[in-house]
Scaffold this motif. Structure first.
Motif, PDB file in Angstrom:
ATOM      1  N   GLU A 198     -32.453  85.239  74.799  1.00  0.00           N
ATOM      2  CA  GLU A 198     -32.209  86.346  73.875  1.00  0.00           C
ATOM      3  C   GLU A 198     -32.429  87.654  74.620  1.00  0.00           C
ATOM      4  OE1 GLU A 198     -34.264  86.194  70.147  1.00  0.00           O
ATOM      5  OE2 GLU A 198     -33.858  84.051  69.912  1.00  0.00           O
TER       6      GLU A 198
ATOM      7  N   ASP B 208     -25.967  92.690  63.954  1.00  0.00           N
ATOM      8  CA  ASP B 208     -26.949  93.219  63.006  1.00  0.00           C
ATOM      9  C   ASP B 208     -28.330  93.325  63.643  1.00  0.00           C
ATOM     10  OD1 ASP B 208     -25.012  93.364  60.983  1.00  0.00           O
ATOM     11  OD2 ASP B 208     -25.402  91.292  60.376  1.00  0.00           O
ATOM     12  N   GLU B 209     -28.724  92.302  64.383  1.00  0.00           N
ATOM     13  CA  GLU B 209     -30.024  92.287  65.058  1.00  0.00           C
ATOM     14  C   GLU B 209     -29.978  92.959  66.417  1.00  0.00           C
ATOM     15  OE1 GLU B 209     -32.926  91.175  63.758  1.00  0.00           O
ATOM     16  OE2 GLU B 209     -31.814  90.826  61.897  1.00  0.00           O
ATOM     17  N   GLN B 210     -28.764  93.241  66.931  1.00  0.00           N
ATOM     18  CA  GLN B 210     -28.569  93.837  68.254  1.00  0.00           C
ATOM     19  C   GLN B 210     -29.223  92.981  69.343  1.00  0.00           C
ATOM     20  OE1 GLN B 210     -26.671  96.815  69.406  1.00  0.00           O
ATOM     21  NE2 GLN B 210     -25.762  95.741  67.686  1.00  0.00           N
ATOM     22  N   VAL B 211     -28.829  91.690  69.348  1.00  0.00           N
ATOM     23  CA  VAL B 211     -29.306  90.725  70.328  1.00  0.00           C
ATOM     24  C   VAL B 211     -28.110  89.992  70.909  1.00  0.00           C
ATOM     25  CG1 VAL B 211     -30.643  88.595  70.667  1.00  0.00           C
ATOM     26  CG2 VAL B 211     -31.514  90.387  69.168  1.00  0.00           C
TER      27      VAL B 211
ATOM     28  N   PRO C 258     -32.346  91.648  73.943  1.00  0.00           N
ATOM     29  CA  PRO C 258     -32.200  92.753  72.987  1.00  0.00           C
ATOM     30  C   PRO C 258     -31.402  93.915  73.587  1.00  0.00           C
ATOM     31  CG  PRO C 258     -34.448  92.638  73.808  1.00  0.00           C
ATOM     32  CD  PRO C 258     -33.711  91.484  74.403  1.00  0.00           C
TER      33      PRO C 258
ATOM     34  N   ASP D  66     -25.359  88.996  68.083  1.00  0.00           N
ATOM     35  CA  ASP D  66     -25.695  89.271  66.682  1.00  0.00           C
ATOM     36  C   ASP D  66     -25.699  90.785  66.535  1.00  0.00           C
ATOM     37  OD1 ASP D  66     -26.904  89.828  64.231  1.00  0.00           O
ATOM     38  OD2 ASP D  66     -28.251  88.107  64.373  1.00  0.00           O
TER      39      ASP D  66
ATOM     40  N   TYR E 229     -27.052  86.640  73.140  1.00  0.00           N
ATOM     41  CA  TYR E 229     -27.537  85.327  73.562  1.00  0.00           C
ATOM     42  C   TYR E 229     -26.794  84.962  74.833  1.00  0.00           C
ATOM     43  CZ  TYR E 229     -29.586  85.278  68.951  1.00  0.00           C
ATOM     44  OH  TYR E 229     -30.322  85.608  67.847  1.00  0.00           O
TER      45      TYR E 229
END
Length: 81
Positions: free
Chosen positions: A61, A30-33, A63, A28, A35
């Motif tokens: 997850e 946008d969230e800088q995550v 980060p 992701d 998976y």
């Protein structure tokens, strides 16, 4: 700080000792995550390597601030997850 992108999908996640934790299934941006599928089987690894996988309920997850380095084939964390 490391910046994650969808280009990182399909890469291996490695721990500080160089042991494979899993494979990145989805990022992701946008969230800088990232998976990560822990201990994927051969089929999952192949699908993820081609960039066709998605995150599911058992993914870890991770980060971006936990990722120390990014190469062409792996993400390496600098701490235990």
């Amino acid at each position: 700080m490391t910046v994650l992108s969808t280009e990182d999908e399909g890469k291996f996640l490695m721990d500080v000792e160089g042991e494979q934790i899993g494979i990145v299934t989805q990022v992701d941006p946008d969230e800088q995550v990232a998976y990560v599928e822990p201990d994927p089987d051969i089929a999952e690894s192949w699908i993820q390597g081609l960039g066709f996988g998605d995150a599911d309920g058992d993914d870890i997850e991770v980060p971006a601030d936990s990722v120390a380095t990014v190469t062409d084939s792996e993400l390496r964390v600098d701490q235990d997850l």
